[in-house]
Write a protein that holds these residues in place. Sequence first.
Motif, mmCIF file in Angstrom:
data_model
loop_
_atom_site.group_PDB
_atom_site.id
_atom_site.type_symbol
_atom_site.label_atom_id
_atom_site.label_comp_id
_atom_site.label_asym_id
_atom_site.label_seq_id
_atom_site.Cartn_x
_atom_site.Cartn_y
_atom_site.Cartn_z
ATOM 1 N N LYS A 1 0.359 5.085 -12.418
ATOM 2 C CA LYS A 1 1.111 4.838 -11.181
ATOM 3 C C LYS A 1 0.804 5.876 -10.107
ATOM 4 O O LYS A 1 0.899 5.594 -8.914
ATOM 5 C CB LYS A 1 2.621 4.826 -11.471
ATOM 6 C CG LYS A 1 3.095 3.637 -12.289
ATOM 7 C CD LYS A 1 3.146 2.364 -11.446
ATOM 8 C CE LYS A 1 3.140 1.114 -12.283
ATOM 9 N NZ LYS A 1 4.464 0.609 -12.597
ATOM 10 N N SER A 2 0.494 7.104 -10.549
ATOM 11 C CA SER A 2 0.189 8.162 -9.597
ATOM 12 C C SER A 2 -0.505 9.313 -10.300
ATOM 13 O O SER A 2 -0.250 9.579 -11.468
ATOM 14 C CB SER A 2 1.490 8.678 -8.960
ATOM 15 O OG SER A 2 1.207 9.743 -8.066
ATOM 16 N N SER A 3 -1.362 9.989 -9.547
ATOM 17 C CA SER A 3 -2.027 11.174 -10.094
ATOM 18 C C SER A 3 -1.160 12.417 -9.913
ATOM 19 O O SER A 3 -1.500 13.492 -10.402
ATOM 20 C CB SER A 3 -3.366 11.374 -9.375
ATOM 21 O OG SER A 3 -3.137 11.573 -7.993
ATOM 22 N N LYS A 4 -0.034 12.260 -9.189
ATOM 23 C CA LYS A 4 0.827 13.418 -8.940
ATOM 24 C C LYS A 4 1.660 13.755 -10.178
ATOM 25 O O LYS A 4 1.848 12.928 -11.053
ATOM 26 C CB LYS A 4 1.774 13.125 -7.771
ATOM 27 C CG LYS A 4 1.069 12.853 -6.456
ATOM 28 C CD LYS A 4 2.084 12.692 -5.345
ATOM 29 C CE LYS A 4 1.509 12.120 -4.070
ATOM 30 N NZ LYS A 4 0.356 12.862 -3.530
ATOM 31 N N TRP B 1 2.748 7.874 1.044
ATOM 32 C CA TRP B 1 3.592 9.005 0.672
ATOM 33 C C TRP B 1 4.138 9.695 1.923
ATOM 34 O O TRP B 1 3.373 10.036 2.826
ATOM 35 C CB TRP B 1 2.793 10.023 -0.153
ATOM 36 C CG TRP B 1 2.565 9.629 -1.585
ATOM 37 C CD1 TRP B 1 1.396 9.170 -2.121
ATOM 38 C CD2 TRP B 1 3.511 9.674 -2.649
ATOM 39 N NE1 TRP B 1 1.562 8.925 -3.461
ATOM 40 C CE2 TRP B 1 2.839 9.221 -3.817
ATOM 41 C CE3 TRP B 1 4.864 10.035 -2.744
ATOM 42 C CZ2 TRP B 1 3.480 9.130 -5.061
ATOM 43 C CZ3 TRP B 1 5.502 9.949 -3.976
ATOM 44 C CH2 TRP B 1 4.801 9.500 -5.116
ATOM 45 N N ARG C 1 0.830 -1.193 0.000
ATOM 46 C CA ARG C 1 0.000 0.000 0.000
ATOM 47 C C ARG C 1 0.869 1.250 0.000
ATOM 48 O O ARG C 1 1.851 1.337 0.738
ATOM 49 C CB ARG C 1 -0.892 0.001 1.234
ATOM 50 C CG ARG C 1 -1.924 1.089 1.160
ATOM 51 C CD ARG C 1 -2.952 0.919 2.246
ATOM 52 N NE ARG C 1 -3.967 1.967 2.128
ATOM 53 C CZ ARG C 1 -5.078 1.977 2.849
ATOM 54 N NH1 ARG C 1 -5.308 1.011 3.714
ATOM 55 N NH2 ARG C 1 -5.952 2.952 2.695
ATOM 56 N N LYS C 2 0.464 2.226 -0.829
ATOM 57 C CA LYS C 2 1.200 3.503 -0.880
ATOM 58 C C LYS C 2 1.156 4.221 0.461
ATOM 59 O O LYS C 2 0.133 4.191 1.149
ATOM 60 C CB LYS C 2 0.545 4.434 -1.904
ATOM 61 C CG LYS C 2 1.049 4.266 -3.306
ATOM 62 C CD LYS C 2 0.408 5.357 -4.145
ATOM 63 C CE LYS C 2 0.624 5.137 -5.619
ATOM 64 N NZ LYS C 2 -0.244 6.038 -6.397
HETATM 65 O O1 I3S Z 1 -2.505 4.417 -6.564
HETATM 66 P P1 I3S Z 1 -3.589 4.809 -5.595
HETATM 67 O O2 I3S Z 1 -4.068 3.689 -4.756
HETATM 68 O O3 I3S Z 1 -4.683 5.597 -6.246
HETATM 69 O O4 I3S Z 1 -2.856 5.765 -4.567
HETATM 70 C C1 I3S Z 1 -3.453 6.718 -3.756
HETATM 71 C C2 I3S Z 1 -3.780 6.141 -2.411
HETATM 72 O O5 I3S Z 1 -2.666 5.467 -1.870
HETATM 73 C C3 I3S Z 1 -4.218 7.203 -1.438
HETATM 74 O O6 I3S Z 1 -4.352 6.660 -0.147
HETATM 75 P P2 I3S Z 1 -5.495 5.709 0.398
HETATM 76 O O7 I3S Z 1 -6.270 5.189 -0.755
HETATM 77 O O8 I3S Z 1 -4.675 4.642 1.073
HETATM 78 O O9 I3S Z 1 -6.287 6.495 1.370
HETATM 79 C C4 I3S Z 1 -3.196 8.332 -1.338
HETATM 80 O O10 I3S Z 1 -3.661 9.319 -0.461
HETATM 81 C C5 I3S Z 1 -2.907 8.924 -2.691
HETATM 82 O O11 I3S Z 1 -1.928 9.912 -2.540
HETATM 83 C C6 I3S Z 1 -2.466 7.864 -3.662
HETATM 84 O O12 I3S Z 1 -2.377 8.307 -4.973
HETATM 85 P P3 I3S Z 1 -1.362 9.256 -5.733
HETATM 86 O O13 I3S Z 1 -2.019 9.414 -7.073
HETATM 87 O O14 I3S Z 1 -1.284 10.508 -4.942
HETATM 88 O O15 I3S Z 1 -0.015 8.598 -5.891
#
Ligand code: I3S
Length: 128
Positions: free
Chosen positions: A84-87, A34, A31-32
């Motif tokens: 991979k990421s919305s950033k 950040w 799990r991500k």
């Molecule tokens: O790849 P994902 O799963 O869309 O990544 C997002 C999630 O990890 C989210 O956290 P939770 O779903 O565990 O609450 C994060 O807050 C986001 O930052 C992650 O996506 P980004 O696109 O920011 O890498």
Amino acid sequence: STRLHPYKHKPSEKCGVLNVTKITENGKKVRKNWTSSWTVLQGSTLLFAKGQGGGTSWFGGGQSKPEFTVDLRGGSVEWASKDKSSKKHVIELKTRQGTELLIQSENDGVINDWYRALQDTISTHAWE
Ligand code: I3S
């Protein structure tokens, strides 16, 4: 004794604050999470510490141990795809050990410098 701290007396080659998350560990998706990390590139090793490190060029001011280290030898870097990421400005770093990290900065100059530095390091140490 005069034993030296392993990081204290070696100048780092590049350091700064980056946003980092693991996405895969030993080949398994994780799990991500950040985190803003004080990041140091030293030889073929990339070191991360939690928090912002106080702006010193010595890892954690010689106080704290790195939270996480990455061996760049045999690894690869590329710009992360949109899925991979919305950033913005996200580097995908893959290690030979099967760990994948995303590394990001809001500042495109900063992230471009890191991209180049990581690529240079990987090619410099390619045959080790
Ligand atoms: O790849 P994902 O799963 O869309 O990544 C997002 C999630 O990890 C989210 O956290 P939770 O779903 O565990 O609450 C994060 O807050 C986001 O930052 C992650 O996506 P980004 O696109 O920011 O890498």
